[in-house]
Write an enzyme that holds these catalytic residues in place. Structure first.
Site, PDB file in Angstrom:
ATOM      1  N   ASP A  71     -10.135   2.059   2.794  1.00  0.00           N
ATOM      2  CA  ASP A  71     -10.097   1.355   4.087  1.00  0.00           C
ATOM      3  C   ASP A  71     -10.671   2.242   5.195  1.00  0.00           C
ATOM      4  O   ASP A  71     -11.257   1.739   6.157  1.00  0.00           O
ATOM      5  CB  ASP A  71      -8.649   1.000   4.470  1.00  0.00           C
ATOM      6  CG  ASP A  71      -8.121  -0.200   3.693  1.00  0.00           C
ATOM      7  OD1 ASP A  71      -8.931  -1.013   3.211  1.00  0.00           O
ATOM      8  OD2 ASP A  71      -6.886  -0.317   3.576  1.00  0.00           O
ATOM      9  N   LYS A  95       0.814  -1.224   0.000  1.00  0.00           N
ATOM     10  CA  LYS A  95       0.000   0.000   0.000  1.00  0.00           C
ATOM     11  C   LYS A  95       0.847   1.273   0.000  1.00  0.00           C
ATOM     12  O   LYS A  95       0.487   2.266  -0.625  1.00  0.00           O
ATOM     13  CB  LYS A  95      -0.957   0.001   1.191  1.00  0.00           C
ATOM     14  CG  LYS A  95      -2.061  -1.054   1.054  1.00  0.00           C
ATOM     15  CD  LYS A  95      -3.027  -1.040   2.228  1.00  0.00           C
ATOM     16  CE  LYS A  95      -4.010  -2.193   2.081  1.00  0.00           C
ATOM     17  NZ  LYS A  95      -4.975  -2.265   3.179  1.00  0.00           N
TER      18      LYS A  95
HETATM   19  P1  NAP Z   1       1.431  -3.509   7.840  1.00  0.00           P
HETATM   20  O1  NAP Z   1       1.457  -2.130   7.294  1.00  0.00           O
HETATM   21  O2  NAP Z   1       2.472  -4.484   7.448  1.00  0.00           O
HETATM   22  O3  NAP Z   1       1.461  -3.359   9.457  1.00  0.00           O
HETATM   23  C1  NAP Z   1       1.398  -4.504  10.283  1.00  0.00           C
HETATM   24  C2  NAP Z   1       1.568  -4.094  11.734  1.00  0.00           C
HETATM   25  O4  NAP Z   1       1.458  -5.298  12.504  1.00  0.00           O
HETATM   26  C3  NAP Z   1       2.946  -3.490  12.072  1.00  0.00           C
HETATM   27  O5  NAP Z   1       2.807  -2.541  13.102  1.00  0.00           O
HETATM   28  C4  NAP Z   1       3.729  -4.707  12.570  1.00  0.00           C
HETATM   29  O6  NAP Z   1       4.706  -4.388  13.513  1.00  0.00           O
HETATM   30  C5  NAP Z   1       2.641  -5.467  13.299  1.00  0.00           C
HETATM   31  N1  NAP Z   1       2.943  -6.897  13.387  1.00  0.00           N
HETATM   32  C6  NAP Z   1       3.186  -7.742  12.357  1.00  0.00           C
HETATM   33  N2  NAP Z   1       3.410  -8.986  12.831  1.00  0.00           N
HETATM   34  C7  NAP Z   1       3.339  -8.896  14.185  1.00  0.00           C
HETATM   35  C8  NAP Z   1       3.483  -9.829  15.245  1.00  0.00           C
HETATM   36  N3  NAP Z   1       3.765 -11.117  15.006  1.00  0.00           N
HETATM   37  N4  NAP Z   1       3.352  -9.390  16.525  1.00  0.00           N
HETATM   38  C9  NAP Z   1       3.067  -8.088  16.788  1.00  0.00           C
HETATM   39  N5  NAP Z   1       2.890  -7.145  15.819  1.00  0.00           N
HETATM   40  C10 NAP Z   1       3.024  -7.553  14.537  1.00  0.00           C
HETATM   41  O7  NAP Z   1       0.025  -4.218   7.549  1.00  0.00           O
HETATM   42  P2  NAP Z   1      -1.407  -3.501   7.397  1.00  0.00           P
HETATM   43  O8  NAP Z   1      -1.621  -3.091   5.997  1.00  0.00           O
HETATM   44  O9  NAP Z   1      -1.513  -2.493   8.485  1.00  0.00           O
HETATM   45  O10 NAP Z   1      -2.395  -4.743   7.647  1.00  0.00           O
HETATM   46  C11 NAP Z   1      -2.511  -5.332   8.919  1.00  0.00           C
HETATM   47  C12 NAP Z   1      -3.566  -6.451   8.848  1.00  0.00           C
HETATM   48  O11 NAP Z   1      -4.858  -5.884   8.614  1.00  0.00           O
HETATM   49  C13 NAP Z   1      -3.315  -7.447   7.702  1.00  0.00           C
HETATM   50  O12 NAP Z   1      -3.626  -8.753   8.136  1.00  0.00           O
HETATM   51  C14 NAP Z   1      -4.304  -7.006   6.629  1.00  0.00           C
HETATM   52  O13 NAP Z   1      -4.699  -8.056   5.775  1.00  0.00           O
HETATM   53  C15 NAP Z   1      -5.465  -6.543   7.519  1.00  0.00           C
HETATM   54  N6  NAP Z   1      -6.343  -5.589   6.819  1.00  0.00           N
HETATM   55  C16 NAP Z   1      -7.643  -5.924   6.650  1.00  0.00           C
HETATM   56  C17 NAP Z   1      -8.498  -5.043   6.023  1.00  0.00           C
HETATM   57  C18 NAP Z   1      -9.953  -5.404   5.851  1.00  0.00           C
HETATM   58  O14 NAP Z   1     -10.622  -4.821   4.985  1.00  0.00           O
HETATM   59  N7  NAP Z   1     -10.478  -6.314   6.649  1.00  0.00           N
HETATM   60  C19 NAP Z   1      -8.020  -3.816   5.538  1.00  0.00           C
HETATM   61  C20 NAP Z   1      -6.672  -3.502   5.748  1.00  0.00           C
HETATM   62  C21 NAP Z   1      -5.837  -4.396   6.380  1.00  0.00           C
HETATM   63  P3  NAP Z   1       6.220  -4.025  13.103  1.00  0.00           P
HETATM   64  O15 NAP Z   1       6.153  -2.637  12.538  1.00  0.00           O
HETATM   65  O16 NAP Z   1       6.966  -4.116  14.380  1.00  0.00           O
HETATM   66  O17 NAP Z   1       6.620  -5.068  12.072  1.00  0.00           O
END
Ligand code: NAP
Length: 279
Positions: free
Chosen positions: A115, A79
């Protein structure tokens, strides 16, 4: 790069003939199922497919989309890269610094973020009117967390606390949304005041791991998992068994996808058709 105000956003002059979801990995995504159901219901002979794109190939594939007028969605982890590659951004995508919806208009790559409104719709469905004054705790500090902060900024009396494993990242994100956002190092303190706890990490996508122990969440709070899986996530199932109001990411997914559809074609898709196709 141009930033559009919301009222200046227009659908592409030429409707896209191909739609894609760009991510890595993408195999788990339900977007192709419900978008193709909506396209068929609307009588549009356009197909929507998920394509797995390595981070090193994002720029070149976007160039090819520009040449052929391909539109689509973006998911983890691209993104921010797509945001950075767009020629034009909506004000919201610029504020979130992440693009989940793109299209080509007059040869320019345009990026938006649905989103934000998707999250508001899902929170309203879960909390009813209480969402307007929610005290939200966000687990995670990435792109989805930024979308939640942008959403909460527009709720009249709500606040959002970012509680992530990387405190510096949480602090930097919260500071981008100073009207509502703060960061908290002490998870217990953050959770004690929450009325809505949101998992914005990928924890629970591929296994039954819980992003946070539900014993630490106040009984009156609601929980929302942005992760979705067919049959529900383990965290949400467990939360419901314990009596919490709880929802996984499916409602947000459908709403952000419906809003994307509207950006591409200028019409509303049938949300019930979308929901039925993935239930
Ligand atoms: P992102 O930008 O990669 O951010 C992920 C966040 O989660 C970061 O702060 C990361 O921490 C943290 N994280 C990752 N693995 C972790 C773990 N094992 N323990 C603790 N923290 C962890 O991802 P994103 O775009 O924000 O998406 C996050 C989730 O939301 C994904 O699963 C995505 O599919 C979901 N999502 C769903 C929708 C929907 O429509 N339902 C929309 C958007 C996103 P670090 O910075 O320390 O790595």
């Amino acid at each position: 790069m141009t930033v559009f105000r919301a009222d200046a956003v227009r659908t592409p002059a030429v409707s896209p003939r191909r739609l894609v979801l760009v991510g890595h990995p993408v195999a788990h995504s339900l977007s192709p199922i419900f978008q193709n159901a909506a396209l068929e219901a609307a009588g549009l002979s356009v197909s929507y497919e998920a394509i797995d794109v390595e981070p090193s190939s994002v720029k070149s594939i976007l160039e090819s989309f520009k040449e052929s007028g391909v539109a689509g969605n973006v998911t983890i982890p691209h993104k921010v890269a797509v945001h950075n590659a767009c020629d034009d951004l909506t004000e919201l995508a610029a504020r979130v610094r992440a693009v989940n919806t793109f299209w080509v208009d007059s040869g320019r790559l345009v990026g938006d973020n649905t989103d934000v409104a998707g999250f508001t719709a899902a929170a309203a469905a879960l909390l009813q009117n209480d969402f307007r004054s929610a005290r939200v705790v966000i687990l995670g500090a990435g792109g989805a967390a930024a979308a939640i902060l942008a959403a909460v900024t527009d709720w009249p009396a709500a606040t959002a606390t970012v509680a992530s494993r990387d405190f510096d990242r949480a602090l930097a994100l919260a500071r981008r949304f100073p009207d509502v956002g703060r960061a908290e190092m002490d998870m217990g303190r953050a959770l004690s005041a929450a009325t809505l706890v949101v998992n914005a990490t990928p924890i629970g996508q591929y296994d039954n791991a819980h992003p946070i122990d539900l014993e630490k969440v106040a009984p009156a709070a609601a929980v929302m998992d942005l992760v979705y899986r067919r049959g529900g996530t383990a965290w949400v199932k467990s939360a419901r068994e314990k009596g919490f109001r709880a929802a996984d990411g499916l409602e947000m997914l459908i709403e952000q996808g419906a809003l994307s559809f509207n950006r591409w074609f200028g019409i509303q898709p049938d949300r019930e058709v979308m929901r039925r196709s993935v239930s």
